[in-house]
Design a protein around this motif. Structure first.
Motif, mmCIF file in Angstrom:
data_model
loop_
_atom_site.group_PDB
_atom_site.id
_atom_site.type_symbol
_atom_site.label_atom_id
_atom_site.label_comp_id
_atom_site.label_asym_id
_atom_site.label_seq_id
_atom_site.Cartn_x
_atom_site.Cartn_y
_atom_site.Cartn_z
ATOM 1 N N LEU A 8 -29.825 -23.209 -39.780
ATOM 2 C CA LEU A 8 -30.980 -22.308 -39.724
ATOM 3 C C LEU A 8 -32.060 -22.840 -40.672
ATOM 4 N N ASN A 10 -35.658 -22.069 -42.243
ATOM 5 C CA ASN A 10 -36.543 -20.912 -42.428
ATOM 6 C C ASN A 10 -37.918 -21.243 -43.000
ATOM 7 N N TYR A 42 -36.752 -20.600 -37.701
ATOM 8 C CA TYR A 42 -37.234 -19.217 -37.808
ATOM 9 C C TYR A 42 -38.301 -19.132 -38.899
ATOM 10 N N LEU A 114 -34.040 -14.713 -30.447
ATOM 11 C CA LEU A 114 -33.211 -14.602 -31.644
ATOM 12 C C LEU A 114 -31.723 -14.509 -31.332
ATOM 13 N N GLY A 115 -31.410 -14.135 -30.105
ATOM 14 C CA GLY A 115 -30.008 -14.094 -29.704
ATOM 15 C C GLY A 115 -29.330 -15.446 -29.879
ATOM 16 N N GLN A 116 -30.149 -16.508 -29.769
ATOM 17 C CA GLN A 116 -29.612 -17.862 -29.934
ATOM 18 C C GLN A 116 -29.151 -18.103 -31.377
ATOM 19 N N LEU A 117 -29.808 -17.439 -32.323
ATOM 20 C CA LEU A 117 -29.406 -17.536 -33.731
ATOM 21 C C LEU A 117 -28.113 -16.755 -33.964
ATOM 22 N N VAL A 118 -28.079 -15.537 -33.416
ATOM 23 C CA VAL A 118 -26.872 -14.712 -33.583
ATOM 24 C C VAL A 118 -25.681 -15.418 -32.940
ATOM 25 N N GLU A 119 -25.909 -15.998 -31.762
ATOM 26 C CA GLU A 119 -24.832 -16.719 -31.082
ATOM 27 C C GLU A 119 -24.333 -17.885 -31.935
ATOM 28 N N GLY A 121 -24.314 -17.983 -35.133
ATOM 29 C CA GLY A 121 -23.496 -17.371 -36.186
ATOM 30 C C GLY A 121 -22.098 -17.039 -35.694
ATOM 31 N N ILE A 122 -22.008 -16.631 -34.436
ATOM 32 C CA ILE A 122 -20.707 -16.247 -33.877
ATOM 33 C C ILE A 122 -19.863 -17.486 -33.560
ATOM 34 N N VAL A 123 -20.495 -18.471 -32.932
ATOM 35 C CA VAL A 123 -19.757 -19.612 -32.395
ATOM 36 C C VAL A 123 -19.423 -20.660 -33.465
ATOM 37 N N ALA A 124 -20.351 -20.878 -34.404
ATOM 38 C CA ALA A 124 -20.156 -21.960 -35.379
ATOM 39 C C ALA A 124 -19.110 -21.580 -36.428
ATOM 40 N N ASP A 125 -18.440 -22.598 -36.958
ATOM 41 C CA ASP A 125 -17.521 -22.365 -38.080
ATOM 42 C C ASP A 125 -18.304 -21.982 -39.327
ATOM 43 N N LEU A 127 -22.516 -21.281 -40.652
ATOM 44 C CA LEU A 127 -23.955 -21.263 -40.417
ATOM 45 C C LEU A 127 -24.612 -21.628 -41.747
ATOM 46 N N ASP B 3 -33.164 -13.986 -24.340
ATOM 47 C CA ASP B 3 -32.659 -13.682 -25.673
ATOM 48 C C ASP B 3 -31.278 -14.269 -25.898
ATOM 49 N N GLY B 4 -30.806 -15.057 -24.952
ATOM 50 C CA GLY B 4 -29.557 -15.774 -25.147
ATOM 51 C C GLY B 4 -28.386 -14.877 -25.471
ATOM 52 N N ALA B 10 -18.655 -17.262 -27.304
ATOM 53 C CA ALA B 10 -19.030 -16.169 -28.195
ATOM 54 C C ALA B 10 -18.397 -14.839 -27.782
ATOM 55 N N LYS B 15 -17.348 -11.020 -35.613
ATOM 56 C CA LYS B 15 -17.467 -11.450 -37.006
ATOM 57 C C LYS B 15 -18.201 -10.413 -37.824
ATOM 58 N N PHE B 17 -21.153 -9.751 -39.958
ATOM 59 C CA PHE B 17 -22.499 -10.275 -40.219
ATOM 60 C C PHE B 17 -23.150 -9.460 -41.331
ATOM 61 N N ILE B 40 -31.652 -7.520 -32.819
ATOM 62 C CA ILE B 40 -31.095 -8.354 -31.747
ATOM 63 C C ILE B 40 -29.574 -8.457 -31.894
ATOM 64 N N PHE B 44 -24.926 -7.853 -29.741
ATOM 65 C CA PHE B 44 -23.784 -8.771 -29.668
ATOM 66 C C PHE B 44 -22.481 -8.137 -30.136
ATOM 67 N N VAL B 141 -20.537 -14.197 -41.911
ATOM 68 C CA VAL B 141 -21.828 -14.854 -41.734
ATOM 69 C C VAL B 141 -22.868 -14.138 -42.593
ATOM 70 N N PHE B 143 -26.850 -13.893 -43.783
ATOM 71 C CA PHE B 143 -28.263 -14.251 -43.614
ATOM 72 C C PHE B 143 -29.000 -13.736 -44.849
#
Lengths: 132, 145
Positions: A8, A10, A42, A114-119, A121-125, A127, B3-4, B10, B15, B17, B40, B44, B141, B143
């Motif tokens: 990410l 920023n 972002y 932004l869903g791509q960022l949340v995804e 966070g979910i998928v990666a070991d 972030l 918005d993917g 996934a 997780k 967050f 957003i 999820f 996670v 942020f």
């Protein structure tokens, strides 16, 4: 252990070292055999995604470096659409939709939500965030 | 606009967050854009918490009025978080104390607990710095905005 990493970014280029560090980290992680699931830009980080930057010739061209790394390593470079629109980063479709006379998204980048960022966070070991 | 929404890998994961808010609401855009990610992320179905510390505690103060600075007052959005199934807002007590703020200076934010006959419950939990440290250590996670 090889990891799947999400990145990410920023902060924008040049004002802040964050995007330089993110670039060097991403490159080094790839060289070590880690997978980069996605690099998400972002806040002012979206300014890494313009192809209109013209830094002095004796300085690094960070935007171009990202584009070249993306082409070489098949990176998924994603610019947040809401943050990008505030800051004037547009791809062809968005420029057309908003009646602008040009687009400026750099090669290798794509604009998405932004869903791509949340995804990531979910998928990666892990972030890994670059910025304040 | 794409918005993917979470797909493939996934789908099964859930997780913890945590969104750490450390900056005042209007001096920079971080607070507003943090809230945009939070909203957003609700789609999820992850376990979402927010923490407010340092100048971030000002984001939750009541009676915000941005008319004179010509910026949008986004503080009412926090009141909708319960509708997004986001029910954990942690505010660091020491950060309030250091700024001469008391819990009464913050907005009243509640959610309706479906399991208890829709009783109104507070979203904001005042925690000590050491409690917050433990809460942060439990997250998957983080942020930091």
């Amino acid at each position: 252990m090889e990891l799947k990493l999400g990145i990410l970014v920023n902060e924008g280029p040049y004002t802040h070292q964050a995007s330089d560090t993110a670039y060097h980290f991403t490159k080094a992680a790839l060289e070590k055999g880690h997978e980069i699931f996605r690099v998400f830009f972002y806040h002012d980080g979206v300014n890494n995604g313009t192809r209109f930057t013209v830094p002095p010739q004796d300085d690094r061209n960070l935007q171009k470096a990202w584009s070249e790394l993306a082409a070489k390593a098949k990176l998924d470079l994603v610019v947040c659409i809401a943050a990008a629109q505030r800051r004037g980063i547009l791809d062809t479709g968005e420029a057309k939709r908003h009646g602008k006379d040009s687009d400026n998204l750099a090669p290798g980048f794509r604009i998405s939500g932004l869903g791509q960022l949340v995804e990531a966070g979910i998928v990666a070991d892990r972030l890994v965030t670059f910025g304040d | 606009m794409n918005d993917g929404k979470a797909t493939n890998g996934a789908a099964g994961a859930k997780k913890r967050f945590m969104y750490v808010n450390r900056k005042a609401p209007y001096g920079t855009i971080y607070a507003l854009e943090s809230l945009e990610v939070v909203l957003i992320s609700a789609a999820f179905e992850q376990d979402v918490s927010l923490a407010f510390l340092d100048d971030g505690v000002y984001q939750l103060t009541k009676g915000q009025n941005t008319t004179a600075i010509g910026m949008k007052n986004f503080s009412p959005t926090f009141k909708a978080l319960g509708d997004y199934e986001i029910k954990k807002l942690y505010v660091e007590k020491e950060s309030l104390d250091e700024r001469g703020l008391a819990p009464e200076d913050l907005m009243q934010i509640t959610y309706e607990d479906e399991d208890e006959d829709y009783a109104e419950k507070p979203l904001i939990h005042i925690v000590s710095r050491s409690e917050l440290t433990e809460i942060l250590a439990r997250q998957d996670v983080l942020f930091n905005f």
